[in-house]
Design a protein around this motif. Sequence first.
Motif, PDB file in Angstrom:
ATOM      1  N   MET A   1      75.865 126.860  80.005  1.00 54.77           N
ATOM      2  CA  MET A   1      76.232 126.409  78.693  1.00 54.77           C
ATOM      3  C   MET A   1      77.758 126.423  78.566  1.00 54.77           C
ATOM      4  SD  MET A   1      75.727 128.191  74.958  1.00 54.77           S
ATOM      5  CE  MET A   1      73.972 128.238  74.985  1.00 54.77           C
ATOM      6  N   ALA A   2      78.311 125.300  78.135  1.00 54.72           N
ATOM      7  CA  ALA A   2      79.752 125.211  77.936  1.00 54.72           C
ATOM      8  C   ALA A   2      80.145 125.985  76.676  1.00 54.72           C
ATOM      9  CB  ALA A   2      80.179 123.762  77.809  1.00 54.72           C
ATOM     10  N   LYS A  21     103.058 130.198  81.400  1.00 52.21           N
ATOM     11  CA  LYS A  21     102.542 130.041  82.760  1.00 52.21           C
ATOM     12  C   LYS A  21     101.285 130.890  82.962  1.00 52.21           C
ATOM     13  CE  LYS A  21     103.727 130.525  87.592  1.00 52.21           C
ATOM     14  NZ  LYS A  21     104.661 130.991  88.577  1.00 52.21           N
ATOM     15  N   ILE A  22     101.322 132.127  82.546  1.00 50.20           N
ATOM     16  CA  ILE A  22     100.181 133.033  82.708  1.00 50.20           C
ATOM     17  C   ILE A  22      98.973 132.523  81.923  1.00 50.20           C
ATOM     18  CG2 ILE A  22      99.332 135.359  82.163  1.00 50.20           C
ATOM     19  CD1 ILE A  22     102.294 136.279  82.716  1.00 50.20           C
ATOM     20  N   ASN A  23      99.201 132.131  80.676  1.00 50.22           N
ATOM     21  CA  ASN A  23      98.107 131.632  79.852  1.00 50.22           C
ATOM     22  C   ASN A  23      97.602 130.279  80.353  1.00 50.22           C
ATOM     23  OD1 ASN A  23      97.763 133.766  77.985  1.00 50.22           O
ATOM     24  ND2 ASN A  23      99.648 133.147  76.987  1.00 50.22           N
ATOM     25  N   ALA A  24      98.490 129.439  80.873  1.00 50.43           N
ATOM     26  CA  ALA A  24      98.075 128.153  81.430  1.00 50.43           C
ATOM     27  C   ALA A  24      97.125 128.354  82.607  1.00 50.43           C
ATOM     28  CB  ALA A  24      99.293 127.339  81.856  1.00 50.43           C
ATOM     29  N   GLU A  25      97.408 129.333  83.443  1.00 53.62           N
ATOM     30  CA  GLU A  25      96.522 129.638  84.573  1.00 53.62           C
ATOM     31  C   GLU A  25      95.149 130.090  84.077  1.00 53.62           C
ATOM     32  OE1 GLU A  25      98.655 132.482  86.929  1.00 53.62           O
ATOM     33  OE2 GLU A  25     100.169 131.019  87.520  1.00 53.62           O
ATOM     34  N   ALA A  26      95.122 130.924  83.053  1.00 51.99           N
ATOM     35  CA  ALA A  26      93.855 131.405  82.495  1.00 51.99           C
ATOM     36  C   ALA A  26      93.073 130.262  81.849  1.00 51.99           C
ATOM     37  CB  ALA A  26      94.114 132.512  81.481  1.00 51.99           C
ATOM     38  N   ILE A  27      93.773 129.393  81.133  1.00 52.50           N
ATOM     39  CA  ILE A  27      93.121 128.241  80.496  1.00 52.50           C
ATOM     40  C   ILE A  27      92.552 127.306  81.557  1.00 52.50           C
ATOM     41  CG2 ILE A  27      93.527 126.149  79.125  1.00 52.50           C
ATOM     42  CD1 ILE A  27      95.720 127.884  77.630  1.00 52.50           C
ATOM     43  N   GLU A  29      91.516 128.068  84.565  1.00 55.41           N
ATOM     44  CA  GLU A  29      90.317 128.699  85.128  1.00 55.41           C
ATOM     45  C   GLU A  29      89.133 128.545  84.172  1.00 55.41           C
ATOM     46  OE1 GLU A  29      89.698 130.003  88.197  1.00 55.41           O
ATOM     47  OE2 GLU A  29      91.652 129.114  88.618  1.00 55.41           O
ATOM     48  N   TRP A  30      89.373 128.726  82.902  1.00 61.94           N
ATOM     49  CA  TRP A  30      88.348 128.558  81.874  1.00 61.94           C
ATOM     50  C   TRP A  30      87.778 127.140  81.924  1.00 61.94           C
ATOM     51  CZ3 TRP A  30      85.531 131.148  78.368  1.00 61.94           C
ATOM     52  CH2 TRP A  30      85.055 130.492  77.235  1.00 61.94           C
ATOM     53  N   ARG A  31      88.676 126.140  81.997  1.00 59.77           N
ATOM     54  CA  ARG A  31      88.260 124.733  82.023  1.00 59.77           C
ATOM     55  C   ARG A  31      87.495 124.397  83.306  1.00 59.77           C
ATOM     56  NH1 ARG A  31      87.709 121.136  79.547  1.00 59.77           N
ATOM     57  NH2 ARG A  31      89.207 119.580  80.147  1.00 59.77           N
ATOM     58  N   THR A  58      94.018 119.765  77.676  1.00 61.58           N
ATOM     59  CA  THR A  58      93.540 120.404  76.460  1.00 61.58           C
ATOM     60  C   THR A  58      93.319 119.384  75.364  1.00 61.58           C
ATOM     61  OG1 THR A  58      93.954 122.205  74.910  1.00 61.58           O
ATOM     62  CG2 THR A  58      95.853 120.908  75.552  1.00 61.58           C
ATOM     63  N   VAL A  59      92.775 119.822  74.267  1.00 66.28           N
ATOM     64  CA  VAL A  59      92.656 119.040  73.044  1.00 66.28           C
ATOM     65  C   VAL A  59      93.628 119.648  72.054  1.00 66.28           C
ATOM     66  CG1 VAL A  59      91.129 118.413  71.140  1.00 66.28           C
ATOM     67  CG2 VAL A  59      90.238 118.517  73.462  1.00 66.28           C
ATOM     68  N   LEU A  60      94.362 118.799  71.368  1.00 66.62           N
ATOM     69  CA  LEU A  60      95.325 119.257  70.375  1.00 66.62           C
ATOM     70  C   LEU A  60      94.822 118.874  69.003  1.00 66.62           C
ATOM     71  CD1 LEU A  60      98.161 120.354  69.547  1.00 66.62           C
ATOM     72  CD2 LEU A  60      98.967 118.004  69.765  1.00 66.62           C
ATOM     73  N   SER A  61      94.694 119.840  68.126  1.00 65.17           N
ATOM     74  CA  SER A  61      94.294 119.573  66.755  1.00 65.17           C
ATOM     75  C   SER A  61      95.522 119.720  65.863  1.00 65.17           C
ATOM     76  CB  SER A  61      93.214 120.571  66.327  1.00 65.17           C
ATOM     77  OG  SER A  61      92.929 120.396  64.967  1.00 65.17           O
TER      78      SER A  61
END
Length: 69
Positions: A1-2, A21-27, A29-31, A58-61
């Motif tokens: 499930m996504a 950079k650190i958060n981009a790597e985590a994002i 991996e999540w994706r 990503t999606v930008l709101s």
Amino acid sequence: MARFIASDYDGTINCGGDSIKINAEAISEWRKKGNFFAVVTGRGTPIVNELKNNGVETVLSEFRKLRYA
């Protein structure tokens, strides 16, 4: 499930230093696991480019808009 996560940008993804950079790597991996990630901000599209430069799709709101990046 996504799964789906939405996050603010200033003080959350971007906390200064290497946080983007650190958060981009985590994002990323999540994706890769088939999940979705969105940035919710009042700052607009320049942050999308900053994230893209760090390898994040990503999606930008924005207020009354939804953009896919």
